[in-house]
Structure formats: C-alpha cells, structure tokens
Design a protein around this motif. Structure first.
Motif, PDB file in Angstrom:
ATOM      1  N   ILE A   1      11.965  -0.944   5.298  1.00 40.24           N
ATOM      2  CA  ILE A   1      11.175  -0.613   4.104  1.00 40.24           C
ATOM      3  C   ILE A   1       9.721  -1.020   4.295  1.00 40.24           C
ATOM      4  O   ILE A   1       8.799  -0.259   3.954  1.00 40.24           O
ATOM      5  CB  ILE A   1      11.791  -1.283   2.853  1.00 40.24           C
ATOM      6  N   VAL A   2       9.492  -2.188   4.859  1.00 42.44           N
ATOM      7  CA  VAL A   2       8.118  -2.637   5.108  1.00 42.44           C
ATOM      8  C   VAL A   2       7.425  -1.706   6.088  1.00 42.44           C
ATOM      9  O   VAL A   2       6.259  -1.336   5.887  1.00 42.44           O
ATOM     10  CB  VAL A   2       8.116  -4.096   5.620  1.00 42.44           C
TER      11      VAL A   2
ATOM     12  N   LEU B   1       6.509   1.510   4.293  1.00 39.53           N
ATOM     13  CA  LEU B   1       5.419   1.369   3.337  1.00 39.53           C
ATOM     14  C   LEU B   1       4.069   1.180   4.023  1.00 39.53           C
ATOM     15  O   LEU B   1       3.069   1.798   3.647  1.00 39.53           O
ATOM     16  CB  LEU B   1       5.675   0.183   2.402  1.00 39.53           C
ATOM     17  N   PHE B   2       4.016   0.321   5.008  1.00 38.54           N
ATOM     18  CA  PHE B   2       2.740  -0.025   5.621  1.00 38.54           C
ATOM     19  C   PHE B   2       2.465   0.707   6.930  1.00 38.54           C
ATOM     20  O   PHE B   2       1.320   0.857   7.313  1.00 38.54           O
ATOM     21  CB  PHE B   2       2.666  -1.540   5.867  1.00 38.54           C
TER      22      PHE B   2
END
Length: 72
Positions: free
Chosen positions: A15-16, A19-20
């Motif tokens: 997920i990180v 997102l980034f």
C-alpha cells in the motif's frame, strides 16, 4: 492481537509503495540523509566557534581597591 504477522507487513508495504511510488520513497530518504549531514556539519561548526583561544601570556593579578591605595 499481539504483533502483526509477515502478511500484514507485506500488505502495508504494498500500500505504501502504491501510494508514494518507488521514486518518491528514494527521494525522501535522500532528502533525509542530506538533512542529517547538514545538521552534523552545523553542529561541528558550532563546536569550532565555541572553542576558546588559548592565550599564553600570564594575566595580571586582580587587585582590590585597598591594595591599589596601599601601593600608591
């Protein structure tokens, strides 16, 4: 309910990354490293400025007003 398993951490990592993105994380880590380096440099400059210069001449003894009037 204790610690998270490896699957929980992998999902959080995915997920990180989504997102980034991979590039942004490396840019952020590079910026953090630059900040730490500049902080260390600033701290070392402060230490150099605070070091007193050593004067090798002996100073004159401090005389009280009573001693001054006695000698004159």
């Amino acid at each position: 309910m204790g610690s998270f398993s490896i699957w929980h951490w992998l999902i959080v990592l995915v997920i990180v990354l989504l997102l980034f993105g991979k590039g942004k994380i490396s840019d952020v880590m590079g910026d953090i490293a630059k900040g730490v380096k500049s902080f260390k440099k600033g701290m070392s400059e402060d230490d150099d400025a605070e070091k007193p210069s050593i004067d090798h001449k002996p100073s004159e003894p401090v005389r009280t007003t009573e001693e001054k009037t006695r000698t004159t």
